[in-house]
Design a protein around this motif. Sequence first.
Motif, PDB file in Angstrom:
ATOM      1  N   UNK A 323       0.803  -1.220   0.000  1.00 30.09           N
ATOM      2  CA  UNK A 323       0.000   0.000   0.000  1.00 30.09           C
ATOM      3  C   UNK A 323       0.840   1.277   0.000  1.00 30.09           C
ATOM      4  N   UNK A 324       2.141   1.135  -0.041  1.00 30.11           N
ATOM      5  CA  UNK A 324       3.004   2.322  -0.028  1.00 30.11           C
ATOM      6  C   UNK A 324       3.921   2.301  -1.248  1.00 30.11           C
ATOM      7  N   UNK A 325       4.545   3.452  -1.508  1.00 29.68           N
ATOM      8  CA  UNK A 325       5.499   3.537  -2.613  1.00 29.68           C
ATOM      9  C   UNK A 325       6.725   2.692  -2.290  1.00 29.68           C
ATOM     10  N   UNK A 326       6.967   1.687  -3.111  1.00 30.23           N
ATOM     11  CA  UNK A 326       8.119   0.811  -2.904  1.00 30.23           C
ATOM     12  C   UNK A 326       8.550   0.259  -4.263  1.00 30.23           C
ATOM     13  N   UNK A 327       9.815   0.357  -4.602  1.00 31.20           N
ATOM     14  CA  UNK A 327      10.269  -0.049  -5.942  1.00 31.20           C
ATOM     15  C   UNK A 327      10.092  -1.535  -6.239  1.00 31.20           C
ATOM     16  N   UNK A 328       9.928  -2.375  -5.195  1.00 28.91           N
ATOM     17  CA  UNK A 328       9.803  -3.820  -5.420  1.00 28.91           C
ATOM     18  C   UNK A 328       8.352  -4.304  -5.452  1.00 28.91           C
ATOM     19  N   UNK A 329       7.392  -3.387  -5.358  1.00 31.91           N
ATOM     20  CA  UNK A 329       5.984  -3.770  -5.435  1.00 31.91           C
ATOM     21  C   UNK A 329       5.619  -4.232  -6.844  1.00 31.91           C
ATOM     22  N   UNK A 330       5.006  -5.385  -6.965  1.00 35.01           N
ATOM     23  CA  UNK A 330       4.411  -5.879  -8.215  1.00 35.01           C
ATOM     24  C   UNK A 330       5.395  -5.888  -9.387  1.00 35.01           C
ATOM     25  N   UNK A 331       6.587  -6.331  -9.124  1.00 32.97           N
ATOM     26  CA  UNK A 331       7.599  -6.387 -10.187  1.00 32.97           C
ATOM     27  C   UNK A 331       7.319  -7.498 -11.194  1.00 32.97           C
ATOM     28  N   UNK A 332       6.420  -8.437 -10.844  1.00 35.17           N
ATOM     29  CA  UNK A 332       6.161  -9.592 -11.717  1.00 35.17           C
ATOM     30  C   UNK A 332       4.875  -9.459 -12.514  1.00 35.17           C
ATOM     31  N   UNK A 333       4.291  -8.258 -12.580  1.00 32.53           N
ATOM     32  CA  UNK A 333       3.006  -8.106 -13.258  1.00 32.53           C
ATOM     33  C   UNK A 333       3.167  -7.643 -14.699  1.00 32.53           C
ATOM     34  N   UNK A 334       3.868  -6.513 -14.900  1.00 25.38           N
ATOM     35  CA  UNK A 334       3.987  -5.947 -16.246  1.00 25.38           C
ATOM     36  C   UNK A 334       5.418  -6.054 -16.766  1.00 25.38           C
ATOM     37  N   UNK A 335       5.542  -6.092 -18.104  1.00 23.68           N
ATOM     38  CA  UNK A 335       6.864  -6.123 -18.727  1.00 23.68           C
ATOM     39  C   UNK A 335       7.627  -4.842 -18.407  1.00 23.68           C
ATOM     40  N   UNK A 336       6.981  -3.715 -18.574  1.00 25.74           N
ATOM     41  CA  UNK A 336       7.572  -2.415 -18.232  1.00 25.74           C
ATOM     42  C   UNK A 336       6.493  -1.526 -17.641  1.00 25.74           C
ATOM     43  N   UNK A 337       6.824  -0.858 -16.566  1.00 27.16           N
ATOM     44  CA  UNK A 337       5.887   0.090 -15.942  1.00 27.16           C
ATOM     45  C   UNK A 337       6.640   0.837 -14.871  1.00 27.16           C
ATOM     46  N   UNK A 338       6.015   1.889 -14.361  1.00 29.22           N
ATOM     47  CA  UNK A 338       6.592   2.592 -13.232  1.00 29.22           C
ATOM     48  C   UNK A 338       6.290   1.823 -11.956  1.00 29.22           C
ATOM     49  N   UNK A 339       6.722   2.331 -10.819  1.00 29.59           N
ATOM     50  CA  UNK A 339       6.435   1.694  -9.527  1.00 29.59           C
ATOM     51  C   UNK A 339       4.925   1.593  -9.292  1.00 29.59           C
ATOM     52  N   UNK A 340       4.495   0.491  -8.664  1.00 27.05           N
ATOM     53  CA  UNK A 340       3.070   0.235  -8.464  1.00 27.05           C
ATOM     54  C   UNK A 340       2.759   0.058  -6.981  1.00 27.05           C
ATOM     55  N   UNK A 341       1.498   0.253  -6.626  1.00 28.71           N
ATOM     56  CA  UNK A 341       1.018  -0.040  -5.276  1.00 28.71           C
ATOM     57  C   UNK A 341      -0.484  -0.281  -5.340  1.00 28.71           C
ATOM     58  N   UNK A 342      -1.036  -0.877  -4.285  1.00 31.47           N
ATOM     59  CA  UNK A 342      -2.491  -1.015  -4.173  1.00 31.47           C
ATOM     60  C   UNK A 342      -3.059   0.296  -3.660  1.00 31.47           C
ATOM     61  N   UNK A 343      -3.990   0.860  -4.412  1.00 32.63           N
ATOM     62  CA  UNK A 343      -4.583   2.136  -4.004  1.00 32.63           C
ATOM     63  C   UNK A 343      -5.791   1.934  -3.095  1.00 32.63           C
ATOM     64  N   UNK A 344      -6.564   0.869  -3.324  1.00 33.24           N
ATOM     65  CA  UNK A 344      -7.711   0.598  -2.460  1.00 33.24           C
ATOM     66  C   UNK A 344      -8.192  -0.834  -2.684  1.00 33.24           C
TER      67      UNK A 344
END
Length: 412
Positions: A323-344
């Motif tokens: 739920x917070x900004x972290x560079x290792x969040x969801x690294x296995x979801x997209x081929x390329x994207x910016x940092x991700x987190x759960x918003x809600x």
Amino acid sequence: MRALLLYSALFLLMASCVGQEKPEENLPNLRALSLYEKELSQSSQAFAIDFFQQISNPSENQFYSPYSVQLALAMAMNGNVEEILEEYLEVLRFDNLDMEDANKAALELTQFLRDVDPKVKLNIANGIWYDQKLQVKAPFKQNMEHFYQANLEAADLRSPQTVQGINNWIDRQTQGLIKDMLDSISPDAVMLLVNAIYFKADWKFQFDKSLTSKKPFKLTNGGDVQVDMMRTKEAANIKTYNGNGFAYLEIPYSTGQYSMGVILPDGVGLEDIKQEITLSNLTTWRESAYETSVILEMPKFKMGYKIENLSEDLTDMGLRTPFVDHPENFTEVFETSGPLKISRVIHQALIEVDEKGTEAAAATIVEMEMTSMPAGPRTVTLDRPFIFFIQEKASGAMLFMGQLTDPGELGR
């Protein structure tokens, strides 16, 4: 707003059909559970209790599906590795499972729950919508399609049509019980993972509509409210256990493979019993319960409940990094994207209990967004606040949970 317990599902023949059915069609489709299915069953029960203890408010009417929340978060879990993956495994109570076995168990236990009682209508479905400008990694896509039988759809997440499409999907999967759940999608959203559950079953021991009458339901404040109180026409064999200051009941659906578990305190109010609800105690109550001949009285009710965002509750339970900004969040979801987190994490559920049986549904939406970072029968009357849940006997899986504290509030 927070919640309590409910767990059970269904299997019964209408009287008009009994003579036409073959005896073997009245039996559940039981099979031995694999080791990891048993582990997931224990995990789902433990998570349900943890979830209840986190969000329960003894003064509110509440209803929800911890199984739906757990499955939606299990899908999200697959987008992570190492320390963040360990957070999911711990909070979801996958204590003795790695991600691969948790995925296998999710697939097979879900299939078991669907098939164990042919007379029970149970639908468990998963769907994923993601930003059409992004490409999903093949392993994540394969896991979602195989283990969670989820359809992944590339979409314009900024379009109102996508919101309507997701709402329509939830509506279909829940037989119209959950409508217009999603109001909008965050402008930064890149993926929505959605789970939906629908359950419908008849009681094993039917309530006679002609015996339903107005009776008082005691309230915590000392008053009472008139409710439609159902009553079984004849004595029913109900499994019960009398604890210290409470009674535990299992009200069966159809063959009894699914039941509604009820925890009824001796006094008015749920605060004292709340801390006693643990997985260990629940197991003891189930194992100690024995069949008792009772005339059962219970309220006829319909309850809807929605939690707009479970983020704080899940964070308090230990799922913090997603739920917070972290560079290792969801690294296995997209081929390329910016940092991700759960918003809600949105959750909505509805239950209707009447003389015939129970119909219930729930849905969970996990929204992921791009961050800015890199003797003779006795009478049992449920005439005071009680906790309830829908459970499956062989696996112990708890599908739904809730509490009824003031039926007078439900129709307003």
